[in-house]
Design an enzyme around this catalytic site. Structure first.
Site, PDB file in Angstrom:
ATOM      1  N   CYS A 112       0.836  -1.217   0.000  1.00 42.20           N
ATOM      2  CA  CYS A 112       0.000   0.000   0.000  1.00 42.20           C
ATOM      3  C   CYS A 112       0.864   1.258   0.000  1.00 42.20           C
ATOM      4  CB  CYS A 112      -1.010  -0.035   1.140  1.00 42.20           C
ATOM      5  SG  CYS A 112      -2.371   1.117   0.823  1.00 42.20           S
ATOM      6  N   HIS A 216      -3.878  -4.791   0.701  1.00 41.93           N
ATOM      7  CA  HIS A 216      -3.345  -5.147   2.025  1.00 41.93           C
ATOM      8  C   HIS A 216      -3.400  -6.658   2.227  1.00 41.93           C
ATOM      9  CE1 HIS A 216      -2.500  -1.336   4.119  1.00 41.93           C
ATOM     10  NE2 HIS A 216      -3.429  -0.833   3.325  1.00 41.93           N
ATOM     11  N   GLU A 218      -1.801  -8.504   4.178  1.00 46.88           N
ATOM     12  CA  GLU A 218      -1.687  -8.918   5.598  1.00 46.88           C
ATOM     13  C   GLU A 218      -3.051  -9.058   6.264  1.00 46.88           C
ATOM     14  OE1 GLU A 218      -1.238  -5.931   4.505  1.00 46.88           O
ATOM     15  OE2 GLU A 218      -2.053  -4.476   5.937  1.00 46.88           O
TER      16      GLU A 218
END
Ligand code: MN
Length: 248
Positions: A112, A216, A218
């Site tokens: 990001c 994202h 994660e």
């Protein structure tokens, strides 16, 4: 040479909790890195950006994480009216980390803000505000749940990113109002959203494992789809591979 499996994760500073300036990193990064068998080491904005090189001498990989808008001064632009919060000491530290990682050929995963930072570190520029500068039907600042896959992306067939994800078409989450504009010479665009917004790049510098994504991953490692787990696993493989990863 054996790898420690320790990777540096850049963090931010803010006063969101109360009036005190605190170092902060979303724990989802820690979880994703640990789940891939690596050990996270959090790196705050440093008083001296020159220390970035000393930090990277102690680790085997770098994750440039999400967060605030970059100051447009870092790529020679004037602030757009919709520019969000900036953190100049974080900018300076991460620019130094990115450039030192290139020098050291340290495996680097940029997420990001991280991919935006990476592009600027290597000479590129950013779209400061997608809604006003690239209006279209896709809400890249989705406001949805962190693990909600809200738009499609297409990944180039022959790319490292496609091999890592195990797919050339997938859905991702999306929490950004900025994006890459002019892409640095040493980066290759390998993924886009249907509206053309750049969603993935990889490095063309020889011997440097470098992948950047605008979403994202994660926040997506616990979803049924394996794509994002595979991305972190591939990063871990590059980190653990040490010298042998040079030919990958
Ligand atoms: Mn997006």
């Amino acid at each position: 040479m054996s790898s420690s499996g320790i990777v540096a994760l850049s963090a931010t500073t803010d006063t969101k909790l109360d009036d005190r300036l605190r170092v902060r990193l979303n724990a989802a990064y820690v979880h994703a890195i640990e789940s891939a068998g690596l050990v996270p080491l959090i790196v705050p904005p440093l008083a001296s950006a020159a220390d970035a090189r000393r930090v990277l001498a102690a680790v085997d990989g770098l994750v440039l994480t999400g967060g605030e808008d970059l100051s447009p001064a870092t790529y020679g632009a004037q602030p757009h009216p919709e520019l969000g919060t900036v953190n100049e000491s974080r900018d300076a530290t991460e620019l130094a980390l990115a450039r030192a990682a290139r020098e050291l050929r340290l495996p680097t995963l940029a997420i990001c803000r991280g991919v935006q930072l990476l592009n600027v570190a290597l000479g590129g520029t950013l779209v400061q505000d997608l809604p006003s500068e690239r209006p279209g039907p896709i809400a890249h600042e989705s406001g949805a749940a962190r693990d909600a896959r809200t738009h499609e992306i297409d990944v180039e067939d022959s790319s490292r990113l496609a091999a890592l994800l195990g797919a050339t078409r997938l859905r991702t989450n999306s929490f950004h109002h900025q994006a890459l504009d002019r892409v640095a010479d040493s980066l290759r665009i390998v993924a886009r959203a249907p509206d053309g917004v750049i969603e993935g790049v990889e490095g063309t510098t020889p011997s440097w494992w470098l992948v950047g994504v605008q979403w994202h991953p994660e926040d997506l490692t616990e979803t049924p789809e394996a794509w994002d787990r595979r991305l972190f696993d591939g990063f871990a493989e590059a980190v653990m591979g040490g010298a042998s990863s040079i030919e990958r």
